[in-house]
Scaffold this motif. Sequence first.
Motif, PDB file in Angstrom:
ATOM      1  N   UNK C  26       0.792  -1.225   0.000  1.00 17.90           N
ATOM      2  CA  UNK C  26       0.000   0.000   0.000  1.00 17.90           C
ATOM      3  C   UNK C  26       0.824   1.274   0.000  1.00 17.90           C
ATOM      4  N   UNK C  53      -1.030   5.875   5.675  1.00 22.28           N
ATOM      5  CA  UNK C  53      -1.770   4.839   4.939  1.00 22.28           C
ATOM      6  C   UNK C  53      -1.450   3.451   5.510  1.00 22.28           C
ATOM      7  N   UNK C 431      -3.410   5.045 -11.627  1.00 19.76           N
ATOM      8  CA  UNK C 431      -4.635   4.247 -11.498  1.00 19.76           C
ATOM      9  C   UNK C 431      -4.644   3.340 -10.270  1.00 19.76           C
ATOM     10  N   UNK C 432      -3.475   2.806  -9.910  1.00 17.90           N
ATOM     11  CA  UNK C 432      -3.461   1.909  -8.752  1.00 17.90           C
ATOM     12  C   UNK C 432      -3.751   2.665  -7.464  1.00 17.90           C
ATOM     13  N   UNK C 435      -7.794   4.175  -7.503  1.00 16.07           N
ATOM     14  CA  UNK C 435      -8.886   3.258  -7.163  1.00 16.07           C
ATOM     15  C   UNK C 435      -9.030   3.039  -5.663  1.00 16.07           C
ATOM     16  N   UNK C 436      -8.039   3.515  -4.901  1.00 12.57           N
ATOM     17  CA  UNK C 436      -8.152   3.375  -3.448  1.00 12.57           C
ATOM     18  C   UNK C 436      -9.261   4.251  -2.882  1.00 12.57           C
ATOM     19  N   UNK C 437      -9.646   5.236  -3.672  1.00  8.91           N
ATOM     20  CA  UNK C 437     -10.682   6.144  -3.198  1.00  8.91           C
ATOM     21  C   UNK C 437     -11.985   5.719  -3.880  1.00  8.91           C
ATOM     22  N   UNK C 438     -12.825   5.064  -3.147  1.00  6.24           N
ATOM     23  CA  UNK C 438     -14.081   4.585  -3.712  1.00  6.24           C
ATOM     24  C   UNK C 438     -15.158   5.645  -3.470  1.00  6.24           C
ATOM     25  N   UNK C 440     -18.238   5.714  -3.711  1.00  2.00           N
ATOM     26  CA  UNK C 440     -19.419   5.246  -2.962  1.00  2.00           C
ATOM     27  C   UNK C 440     -19.237   5.445  -1.460  1.00  2.00           C
ATOM     28  N   UNK C 441     -18.008   5.191  -1.002  1.00  2.00           N
ATOM     29  CA  UNK C 441     -17.749   5.310   0.433  1.00  2.00           C
ATOM     30  C   UNK C 441     -17.498   6.768   0.786  1.00  2.00           C
TER      31      UNK C 441
END
Lengths: 146, 417, 499
Positions: C26, C53, C431-432, C435-438, C440-441
């Motif tokens: 991470x 993180x 991009x990797x 995508x950690x930031x969703x 929806x959440x």
Amino acid sequence: MKKVIAREEHCLNCKLCEVYCRTAHSQSKDVIKAHLRENPVPVSRITVQGDNMLSVAVNCRHCDKPACVEACITGAMQKDPETGVVTCDESRCIGCMTCMTVCGFGVIKSGKFAVKCDLCQGEDMPACVKNCPNNALVYVEVGGAE
Amino acid sequence: MKYVIIGASAAGISCAKTLRENGKDSSIDVFTDEAYMPYSRPIISYYLKSYVEKDNIYLNSPDFYKENKINIHTQCPVTAINAEKKTVTTAQGEFSYDKLLIATGSKPFVPPVENSENAVNVFTFLDMAMSEKIKSYAGADTDAVVIGAGLIGLKAAEGLRKICKSVTVVELADKVLPSILDDKGALMVKETLNKNGICVRLGDTVARCNREGNKVTSVTLKSGEEIPCSLLVIAVGVRPQTALAEEAGIKVNRGICVDKDTMETSLKDIFAAGDCVNSTDILDSCEKIIALWPNAVREGKTAALYMSGHGEKDSGSFAVNAIDFFGQQICTCGLIKAESAQELVSLKNGYKRLLVRDGRLIGFVLIDDAERAGMYTYLIKTKTPLDTLTGDLLDTPSFMMFSKEVRTERLTGGVKV
Amino acid sequence: MNYIVPEFEIERNPNKCISCGACVRQCSYEVHYFDDDGKTVLADDSKCVACHRCAAVCPTRAIKIKKYDMAYKEHFNWTPTTQKEINLQAATGGVLLSGMSNNKPYPIYWDKILLNASQVTNPSIDPLREPMEIRTFLGKKPEKLEFDEDGGLKTKIPPQIQLETPIMFSAMSFGSISFNAQKSLAMAAKELGTLFNTGEGGLHPKLEEFKDNAVVQVASGRFGVHKQYLESGRFIEIKIGQGAKPGIGGHLPGEKVTVEVSNARMIPVGSDAISPAPHHDIYSIEDLRQLIWSLKEATCYKKPVAVKIAAVHNCSAIVSGVARAGADIIVMDGFRGGTGAAPTRIRDNVGIPIELALAAVDQRLRDESIRSCVSLVAAGSFRNSADIVKAIALGADAVYVASAPLIAMGCHMCQQCHSGKCNWGIATQRPDLVKRLNPEIMYKRVVNLINAWNHEIKEMLGGMGLNSIDSLRGNRLMLRGIGLSEKELEILGISHAGE
């Protein structure tokens, strides 16, 4: 039935699903004890495949027509007709791994017994879904117990 | 509807189960000449090496048959089928049927071995009764000899090794497990057997038994060598049990001939499944006997679906084997040899040999490198063109080898979330 | 030899580390790594930026990030940070860069202003029992209202923006922040009935569905500006300056200009996106006036036009000019405003506090009787709802927030936005990491934060005996200073506590 669905666009490759799966299937149910004190360390039923750029967690699909159940030579592998969950009865499994050889998803791990996802029977939500930090795993109704 | 099933092993029981799942009111009668309730035949070697208790050999609990009204008639051989009257003659009298399944499986093939007739310490190894007999006969001072290094012979040898003083396997072919392994794989298995105290004699066979009274005391090999032997297991192969079918006028060609989609025999309303039938291998389209458990279960199921009018074409046969000897894991699938096929080999973890023809996977041998082996089986079964995959096929297979569309479709089953 | 002492140190508790490797995978700064045994996890302290993180993802809380405990010979003037900066520049010869905002200990006037509450004579109001209005309208307000004989409104009302809260999300371009971060803000704005701001990055086609909640920005690089873009925003914001770096343009490095960013900005992939320091067509209020009216003309006078300036020394005079140039909304960004990247010296030394600028500007516009010609939006670090209430009492119509929602989305103020390696998926295009930031959440967390603040604002209003945020606007009687000099009180236009 409800199944674990993995959304690869949200998967972080952090593998916490594996950590919490091992914990849920440990004696102690404690993350630290399960990994540092238990021998053998429990096996994760879910596996993150890929790398940081693209990864996805894969576990048993609890198929409508499970090849593993069909192939099981002892009757240890069964699909519950009511819940649809495919489980391996460790008291009857002899570890021949025929199930592993026929499972097209590659989700059965070998050991003394066949090890596979049981959707954390008895819990509201499988541990992998509950602990996924990015909602990459969701537990949703997909219809048909069969 | 009245169903009669002859044989209570993989094909017979899976047929009975499927029939019940697809109809509550029918009668289902299963006949077996054995004394045991339906049990797992492959488990007999695990019983021999005391890995499983006798209580654990059964496929289902006795309650299961009661609850599902499946009548198991043990020690009740079927002696004749009358296709015109639609009846079977059994030790318990005549039973009529609407649909009949023949799942008589196979019997050991016993070649003539000089001086072995009627000896008390010569056995075959195919059913529970034999396993019990061997187990009670063998002891710590026994010198065991097994003829045949196929799956059954080697499993018997592994079981016997736990009990006996010495175990020798004699095999006519030049390698062990000749029907499922290539030369390199066979060599690895042979080494494991040797390491664990099993002597293997390849390219040789037992020419004759030497006995004292009704007991074999040693065997003389074709090569001239004499090996002490106080227990002889003959496991050179099996033959389908087709006599009953043949007598009833059903077409037989080595195995019972069946429609590959429906499992129906040449006579109407009579079906056959399992080790006693000729299956069509989807990989080479040859008719052959694929005497393997998963195959028998699937065929029994297919037959049941047609017998009960819920027909669904059989998805096709091909060989899949998973077996271990002394902890060495062996998984094989499909063909081991094929013309103009390309071999991919990796020794990274254990031994991995993939057989590729016309851009498709047609077989594999995995020894101690079987992680996610089923994904290879999937590629074989679905005849997936390998040029649609990414990555090295010899690496541990993963879903990353598929395109995004295929991966998503397979993993989510089309469920949108 | 390395002259630079690490700032942080990783402390890993071996009794807790289960070698799961989550930290290894991470950390985009590659601090953590496995030893050859594949089990022991080691760390390179010098790379750590204290973004937390690893600590957050660690399932056993085995990781603690500590200050690197290196002793320096005490010197009040030549602090370790100062020495480090000199060594950095001695090694590279470059301008120091930083992210986020001014981190020097200048006075924070919000913490020196106290709010009033009603006692006896003017009863306080319980917002849970009685209606409490925080709906806010932005846009030019008419001098007076005229009615026809039937009582119908004759005055033509200029276009107004209706907000359900006085809190908007400040400009952060797609490029400076990730698509997922911007989408989260857009989703939150939609749910909250407020606006997010595209910054100078254009509007990503996938965010078209949020255009009713978007402010579109026209800045000196004019990236992504086209007719449809202008029409898609609720209002158009001309960006003259930014609080974190007044007088400085922007520079999005080519590596952040991905295919998606390039499409939104209408520039080639991989090319540096340089926003000049000035607009090259604006050298006077008159030039600005031309741009304001051009944009109005282009959008058929349906969209209010805002002008954003950094709070600088003579901002009252500038704002007066901007108001007269035809702006409907004026945004002032204080010196604590955030940035994706700014030269450290500019960030930490240029501009003035928003509290003083806001008070001065509001007073100037009142003195000139043009206050109702424009709405004032304050920006530049609102940390909580009390800061916002105080800003409104000082004269703001609404506020912009950005750092607070970013913190809600995971930002830990490591101030490495400019590195493009944001481990929280905010200030990055990798991009990797993105995508950690969703969304929806994260949009829900942002919605929760603003809802909580809305609730607190209502409580504070009720306490003051007010039932509408309009009654608070410019109501400096509700404020008292504490520990402030006469001059500061004079500029803020408030009395001292006790007076």
